[in-house]
Design a protein around this motif. Structure first.
Motif, mmCIF file in Angstrom:
data_model
loop_
_atom_site.group_PDB
_atom_site.id
_atom_site.type_symbol
_atom_site.label_atom_id
_atom_site.label_comp_id
_atom_site.label_asym_id
_atom_site.label_seq_id
_atom_site.Cartn_x
_atom_site.Cartn_y
_atom_site.Cartn_z
ATOM 1 N N VAL A 135 75.015 -75.237 87.840
ATOM 2 C CA VAL A 135 75.786 -75.661 89.004
ATOM 3 C C VAL A 135 76.059 -77.156 88.910
ATOM 4 C CG1 VAL A 135 74.740 -73.820 90.385
ATOM 5 C CG2 VAL A 135 73.759 -76.135 90.450
ATOM 6 N N GLN A 136 76.877 -77.660 89.835
ATOM 7 C CA GLN A 136 77.326 -79.045 89.766
ATOM 8 C C GLN A 136 76.404 -80.029 90.465
ATOM 9 O OE1 GLN A 136 79.466 -80.638 88.111
ATOM 10 N NE2 GLN A 136 79.818 -82.549 89.227
ATOM 11 N N ASN A 137 75.872 -79.664 91.613
ATOM 12 C CA ASN A 137 75.160 -80.647 92.438
ATOM 13 C C ASN A 137 73.709 -80.276 92.724
ATOM 14 O OD1 ASN A 137 77.621 -82.368 93.076
ATOM 15 N ND2 ASN A 137 78.287 -80.373 93.877
ATOM 16 N N GLY A 138 73.216 -79.237 92.108
ATOM 17 C CA GLY A 138 71.823 -78.835 92.304
ATOM 18 C C GLY A 138 71.515 -78.368 93.709
ATOM 19 N N ASP A 189 66.858 -53.192 64.104
ATOM 20 C CA ASP A 189 66.557 -53.242 62.679
ATOM 21 C C ASP A 189 67.787 -53.532 61.824
ATOM 22 O OD1 ASP A 189 63.794 -52.834 62.747
ATOM 23 O OD2 ASP A 189 64.044 -50.670 62.966
ATOM 24 N N HIS A 190 68.973 -53.413 62.400
ATOM 25 C CA HIS A 190 70.184 -53.673 61.618
ATOM 26 C C HIS A 190 70.248 -55.154 61.253
ATOM 27 C CE1 HIS A 190 74.394 -53.718 60.431
ATOM 28 N NE2 HIS A 190 74.353 -52.396 60.422
ATOM 29 N N PRO A 191 70.689 -55.487 60.025
ATOM 30 C CA PRO A 191 70.676 -56.894 59.603
ATOM 31 C C PRO A 191 71.708 -57.764 60.296
ATOM 32 C CG PRO A 191 71.692 -55.533 57.931
ATOM 33 C CD PRO A 191 71.095 -54.587 58.923
ATOM 34 N N ARG A 192 72.583 -57.166 61.094
ATOM 35 C CA ARG A 192 73.580 -57.960 61.817
ATOM 36 C C ARG A 192 73.306 -57.859 63.313
ATOM 37 N NH1 ARG A 192 78.917 -58.038 64.092
ATOM 38 N NH2 ARG A 192 80.139 -59.786 63.306
ATOM 39 N N PHE A 193 73.179 -59.011 63.951
ATOM 40 C CA PHE A 193 72.989 -59.041 65.395
ATOM 41 C C PHE A 193 73.668 -60.284 65.946
ATOM 42 C CE2 PHE A 193 69.447 -61.588 63.843
ATOM 43 C CZ PHE A 193 69.335 -62.623 64.769
ATOM 44 N N THR A 194 73.811 -60.317 67.269
ATOM 45 C CA THR A 194 74.531 -61.414 67.918
ATOM 46 C C THR A 194 73.680 -62.059 68.998
ATOM 47 O OG1 THR A 194 76.669 -60.358 67.502
ATOM 48 C CG2 THR A 194 76.597 -62.029 69.236
ATOM 49 N N LEU A 195 73.678 -63.376 69.005
ATOM 50 C CA LEU A 195 73.106 -64.177 70.075
ATOM 51 C C LEU A 195 74.273 -64.804 70.829
ATOM 52 C CD1 LEU A 195 70.755 -65.696 71.514
ATOM 53 C CD2 LEU A 195 70.940 -67.426 69.723
ATOM 54 N N ALA A 196 74.364 -64.536 72.140
ATOM 55 C CA ALA A 196 75.444 -65.091 72.960
ATOM 56 C C ALA A 196 74.960 -66.358 73.643
ATOM 57 C CB ALA A 196 75.896 -64.070 73.995
ATOM 58 N N VAL A 197 75.787 -67.395 73.615
ATOM 59 C CA VAL A 197 75.439 -68.691 74.192
ATOM 60 C C VAL A 197 76.466 -69.048 75.264
ATOM 61 C CG1 VAL A 197 75.107 -71.142 73.724
ATOM 62 C CG2 VAL A 197 74.343 -69.441 72.053
ATOM 63 N N VAL A 198 75.973 -69.385 76.452
ATOM 64 C CA VAL A 198 76.821 -69.752 77.580
ATOM 65 C C VAL A 198 76.524 -71.202 77.945
ATOM 66 C CG1 VAL A 198 77.467 -69.227 79.963
ATOM 67 C CG2 VAL A 198 76.799 -67.370 78.404
ATOM 68 N N PRO A 199 77.471 -72.108 77.730
ATOM 69 C CA PRO A 199 77.225 -73.518 78.073
ATOM 70 C C PRO A 199 77.592 -73.826 79.523
ATOM 71 C CG PRO A 199 79.290 -73.330 76.915
ATOM 72 C CD PRO A 199 78.742 -71.924 77.019
ATOM 73 N N ASP A 200 77.585 -75.087 79.843
ATOM 74 C CA ASP A 200 77.722 -75.631 81.198
ATOM 75 C C ASP A 200 78.774 -74.898 82.049
ATOM 76 O OD1 ASP A 200 76.731 -78.964 80.557
ATOM 77 O OD2 ASP A 200 76.877 -77.380 79.051
ATOM 78 N N THR A 201 78.315 -74.249 83.100
ATOM 79 C CA THR A 201 79.202 -73.509 84.011
ATOM 80 C C THR A 201 79.340 -74.218 85.358
ATOM 81 O OG1 THR A 201 77.280 -72.179 84.677
ATOM 82 C CG2 THR A 201 78.708 -71.271 82.970
#
Length: 625
Positions: free
Chosen positions: A122-125, A70-82
């Motif tokens: 991942v790199q090569n699936g 319920d607090h008006p401040r929250f965080t969404l964390a984003v993790v790109p290409d690893t």
């Protein structure tokens, strides 16, 4: 899973900016740009060092801290290409391990509600690569930390759309992995697209995790998901959408990005933010959708940087009280390393502080979401509900601007209009969102000469003689005029009679016995001659913003006076004891002050209602509660 937002809570957060909604975030909460500062000595995180196997630390984080939804401040964390961390036998799971463990440890302090991976895990699936990544993501599973993962072109056969069929990616990050999460809403039949609904800032948010190449059927599925959640703001995560060039961080659509925009984003006004990886360097752009509203499109990817991106995490700090999203980019893995042993290249990667990776996005959330999820207007409340024990006077300006305003308290302290030069006050449909009466009067006041109009109690009104020695609470809903004119030292409320008239000789005895007004810098001022003192006592507030509604209250418990704005206690309240209010039995004024009993200007702005009570009230008892 059609979940509805809590409109009542969101109304208070968005319209009043109340930071106190719900429990407070942990006392160690970090501000924007301060995440790295929390862990630069290598002693606070449980992240791995280079070369350390993920399995050796995977068991250290088994629980997640509490969050405040319920607090008006929250965080969404984003993790790109690893992907370079899982490249056959050439990777290292330590950076991502450290990132996940840090997010778990900071979950409460940063109020992190969700983690979104942008694809190219991942790199090569290859199955062997997913086997390396799987135990790292299980750190989040064990902590019951909700997250999403989408397929990038390196995770699958990038030459095909999401009808490609089975894959090692699907075995690892298919619907079976996410069904255990409370946020999981469902997936496309092929398993490559999913959506989550999470709660934050007193409402619910929908996040789409779309494949590298959604088929037409999958775009139709996404549109249907949005249609089934018509009041939820939507964040789109997808692997490819916008690109950016070195030296120019203004992003632009790729060819596929144009298709995503046309099939999904442009005509769905609920999508206000998109995030993608795939390309580098990072960049962003804002585009208008078909409804004429802004959509913020961001690319974030750090695989080209030192150590495959060093497990970089981008933190989106949503602040609905400030109408802002603050963004920062950090590497928990590097933060956790001993500074004395940290690589030279790693030093530059602790956090990225350039304008492309650390910035703020101003968003008026109530306005942006207003067309599909309008903030409910709080129902009007009849005056009799607000006449509480001890009410000495209660004036509401929710009727026509006539020559008299009735005292709703039943005490007979009615107001009569006094006209100065110029225009008279007029009725207005504007009101504070928490105001019981849904209207106000607009006072067109000014000075040199004094103009506008004000109201006063009758000469025989009972409230004129009251000394309030047991305490008092004075409340008002106000909006100051934003007309560029000089309204310095205007009065909102005053009592006729000066300090000299009341036998007071301290300070300037020609000042009113009571005045609530505003300085030339729009600072709130409560200046009075107490009943038991020979000098004036002044409470000062901060500079108020013209053109914006606020609720103010002055509370005296018979000993001290405290000023509140929107139920927040202000700073500059005298500690010296003061009791009651001096009086010579003369009328009260609403919409004006005076000096030596001469009204020198009328108030400029809107007044919604004013209540005076003969005791100290708690904020939970105020008119805006």
């Amino acid at each position: 899973m059609d979940q509805q937002n809590d409109g009542t809570t969101r109304r208070r957060l968005l319209q009043t900016g109340a930071l106190g909604a719900g429990a407070a975030i942990a006392s160690g909460a970090l501000g924007t740009g301060s995440a790295a500062a929390a862990m630069t000595d290598g002693t606070n995180a449980a992240g791995s060092q280079s070369g350390q196997a993920a399995s050796s630390t995977a068991g250290t984080a088994s629980t997640a801290g509490r969050i405040d939804t319920d607090h008006p401040r929250f965080t969404l964390a984003v993790v790109p290409d690893t992907q370079y961390q899982y490249d056959e036998d050439r990777g290292d799971p330590a950076p991502l391990t450290a990132s996940f463990e840090w997010l778990i440890q900071q979950r409460s302090a940063e109020n992190i509600v969700f983690i979104a991976h942008l694809g190219d895990v991942v790199q090569n699936g290859l199955a062997m690569e997913f086997a390396q990544a799987d135990p790292v993501f299980k750190i989040l599973d064990r902590a019951r930390f909700p997250y999403s993962v989408l397929a990038g072109n390196h995770d699958i056969d990038g030459s095909k759309d999401d009808t490609r069929g089975d894959s090692p990616y699907l075995h690892t990050f298919g619907p079976q992995r996410f069904r255990r999460m409370s946020t999981y809403g469902g997936s496309t039949p092929n398993g490559y697209n999913s959506y989550h609904v999470f709660r934050a800032a007193g409402q619910q948010w929908l996040l789409l995790a779309m494949d590298w190449r959604p088929s037409d059927a999958s775009f139709a599925w996404a549109r249907d998901v949005i249609a089934k959640h018509p009041k939820l703001p939507v964040i789109l995560t997808i692997h490819e959408l916008v690109n950016a060039d070195h030296g120019n961080p203004v992003a632009y659509f790729s060819d596929h990005g144009n298709r995503v925009w046309e099939q999904l984003v442009n005509d769905n006004d609920q999508i206000f933010l998109t995030m993608n990886g795939h390309y580098w360097p990072p960049g962003r752009v804002t585009r208008k959708n078909a409804a004429g509203n802004d959509v913020h499109l961001h690319i974030t990817n750090y695989q080209d940087r030192f150590y495959g991106g060093s497990g970089m995490v981008r933190l989106y700090h949503f602040d609905l009280a400030r109408n802002t999203i603050d963004v920062e980019t950090i590497s928990p893995w590097i933060m956790d390393q001993d500074p004395a042993k940290r690589d030279e290249l790693a030093e530059a990667e602790i956090e990225l502080t350039d304008d492309t990776n650390r910035f703020s996005i101003p968003i008026d959330f109530a306005e942006r979401f207003g067309k599909f999820a309008p903030v409910p207007v709080r129902p009007a409340r009849p005056a009799k509900q607000l006449v509480i024990p001890g009410t000495a006077a209660y004036w509401r300006f929710d009727g026509p601007a006539t020559d008299q305003v009735i005292d709703q308290s039943g005490k007979g302290n009615h107001l009569t209009r006094v006209q100065l030069a110029g225009d008279a006050p007029t009725a207005s449909a504007e009101f504070h969102p928490e105001q019981p009466g849904h209207a106000s009067w607009l006072f067109p006041g000014g000075k040199n000469p004094a103009r506008g109009g004000y109201l006063r109690t009758a000469d025989e009104a009972a409230i004129n003689a009251m000394t309030f020695k047991s305490g008092y609470t004075i409340e008002a809903f106000v909006k100051l005029a934003d007309d560029g004119q000089d309204h310095s030292w205007e009065g909102l409320l005053a009592r006729l009679g000066t300090g000299r008239d009341a036998g007071k000789t301290g300070s300037d005895p020609d000042e009113p016995t009571v005045k609530l007004g505003f300085s030339g810098g729009l600072e709130l001022q409560w200046a009075v001659y107490p009943f038991d003192k020979n000098d004036t006592f002044t409470n000062w507030g901060h500079e108020m913003v013209a053109g914006r509604w606020f609720h103010l209250a002055i509370v005296n418990d018979g000993r001290h006076s405290i000023v509140y704005v929107d139920s927040s206690e202000l700073l500059r309240n005298p500690s010296t004891l003061s009791n009651g209010l001096a009086t010579v039995g003369k009328p009260w004024l609403i919409g004006a002050g005076h000096y030596n009993n001469v009204v020198d200007q009328g108030f400029a702005g809107n007044i919604g209602e004013v209540r005076i009570v003969t005791r100290a009230l708690k904020p939970s008892q105020f008119l805006n509660a």
